[in-house]
Design an enzyme around this catalytic site. Sequence first.
Site, PDB file in Angstrom:
ATOM      1  CD  GLU A  40      45.337   0.626  41.859  1.00  0.00           C
ATOM      2  OE1 GLU A  40      44.468   0.288  41.053  1.00  0.00           O
ATOM      3  OE2 GLU A  40      45.253   0.433  43.089  1.00  0.00           O
ATOM      4  CE  LYS A  66      38.549   1.775  50.588  1.00  0.00           C
ATOM      5  NZ  LYS A  66      38.655   1.844  49.154  1.00  0.00           N
ATOM      6  CB  ALA A 120      42.603 -11.812  41.217  1.00  0.00           C
ATOM      7  CG  ASP A 121      44.066  -6.892  44.175  1.00  0.00           C
ATOM      8  OD1 ASP A 121      44.142  -7.069  42.943  1.00  0.00           O
ATOM      9  OD2 ASP A 121      43.574  -5.863  44.689  1.00  0.00           O
ATOM     10  CG  ASP A 177      34.054 -10.830  45.418  1.00  0.00           C
ATOM     11  OD1 ASP A 177      35.243 -10.943  45.063  1.00  0.00           O
ATOM     12  OD2 ASP A 177      33.346  -9.854  45.093  1.00  0.00           O
TER      13      ASP A 177
HETATM   14  N1  PSU Z   1      40.561  -0.279  46.927  1.00  0.00           N
HETATM   15  C1  PSU Z   1      40.548   1.067  46.936  1.00  0.00           C
HETATM   16  N2  PSU Z   1      40.586   1.750  45.767  1.00  0.00           N
HETATM   17  C2  PSU Z   1      40.662   1.084  44.560  1.00  0.00           C
HETATM   18  C3  PSU Z   1      40.701  -0.346  44.583  1.00  0.00           C
HETATM   19  C4  PSU Z   1      40.647  -0.982  45.775  1.00  0.00           C
HETATM   20  O1  PSU Z   1      40.491   1.671  47.982  1.00  0.00           O
HETATM   21  O2  PSU Z   1      40.688   1.739  43.517  1.00  0.00           O
HETATM   22  C5  PSU Z   1      40.865  -1.090  43.290  1.00  0.00           C
HETATM   23  C6  PSU Z   1      42.312  -1.602  43.153  1.00  0.00           C
HETATM   24  O3  PSU Z   1      42.693  -1.476  41.800  1.00  0.00           O
HETATM   25  C7  PSU Z   1      42.189  -3.068  43.528  1.00  0.00           C
HETATM   26  C8  PSU Z   1      40.821  -3.396  42.989  1.00  0.00           C
HETATM   27  O4  PSU Z   1      43.187  -3.880  42.954  1.00  0.00           O
HETATM   28  O5  PSU Z   1      40.042  -2.256  43.285  1.00  0.00           O
HETATM   29  C9  PSU Z   1      40.252  -4.635  43.632  1.00  0.00           C
HETATM   30  O6  PSU Z   1      39.124  -5.041  42.937  1.00  0.00           O
HETATM   31  P1  PSU Z   1      38.501  -6.493  43.171  1.00  0.00           P
HETATM   32  O7  PSU Z   1      38.013  -6.471  44.590  1.00  0.00           O
HETATM   33  O8  PSU Z   1      37.402  -6.607  42.161  1.00  0.00           O
HETATM   34  O9  PSU Z   1      39.608  -7.486  42.945  1.00  0.00           O
HETATM   35 MN    MN Z   2      36.108  -9.757  43.421  1.00  0.00          MN
END
Ligand code: PSU
Ligand code: MN
Length: 305
Positions: A22, A156, A138-139, A135
């Site tokens: 990614e 995490k 979307a992953d 929150d």
């Molecule tokens: N967790 C990490 N490093 C990252 C991300 C998540 O330890 O860089 C990034 C990834 O690209 C993941 C995104 O898909 O954050 C998730 O963001 P959100 O919670 O806004 O969906």
């Molecule tokens: Mn989010």
Amino acid sequence: MLRISEEVQKAIEENKPVVALESTIIAHGMPYPKNVETALLVEKVIRKHGVIPATIGIIDGEPIVGMSEEQIEKFGQRKDILKVSRRDLPYVLSAKKWDATTVATTMIFAAQAGIDVFVTGGIGGVHRHVEETFDISADLEELAKTSVTVICAGIKAILDLPKTLEYLETKGVTVIGYRSNHLASFYNSDSGLNVDYQMDEPLEIAKAMMVKKEYNLEGGMLISNPIPDDSIISKEDIDKAIELALDEEKKLGIHGKESTPFLLKKIVELTGGKSLDANIRLVLNNAVLGSEIAVQYALLKHKNM
Ligand code: PSU
Ligand code: MN
């Protein structure tokens, strides 16, 4: 619709192993120049295993599968690169922007290109205090519907781990612990939570992927690969940093897509860079496992042909 590099295209056509990567981790997950150094090192590790890396990002509204070194460098330096999840795609593709793909959007383009394995650091999940914020990354939805195996270092601790696991169960996502029956928690190898299944060999994981494909079970699989022992940050230290980062986030009113990048950055500051070193180490560790899985899966595909 996709701009697939020549090298990646050739590997896919010949059923050679390919691993997707990614670009949000480059543009928003780590500071420059460590972000670029890490991205290139990850590619190198993957190549050493006889696998072709395919870093995915969007340039001028065109999804690139297999970014060049020069493009990765630009993603690491430019400050105007958007973090793009599924809901952002119609806008950014038509407005011809430069965009970093999250786990969700990297999965989408990997699947469209025909890549089965994707290596990252951490995925998004159910956030703490979800009852107030609603929150949920979307992953998780993407893992429910897009058939790509995602190798990460667990979930995490900035997130709500038990709720994330429950959500994955509801969505039918298999969670496998690599050489562990506990979920890893990124900076730690053990969150104390059980995973569905433990697998100890890349071949076992490749076999599970193959069966899933044969039975047309759509959706991803999540592989939790614990951070190596020598890079673990003590629970005490990391929890303190996370609490402080979450407090500050609340004070500043940061939410939505800004949340994850903000927390990551803050935790790097609060741990004096220790969390960044751990992050780099665990991504490299995931690259090794992802490559091994991709090799085994490609061998199984050949056998079935
Ligand atoms: N967790 C990490 N490093 C990252 C991300 C998540 O330890 O860089 C990034 C990834 O690209 C993941 C995104 O898909 O954050 C998730 O963001 P959100 O919670 O806004 O969906
Ligand atoms: Mn989010």
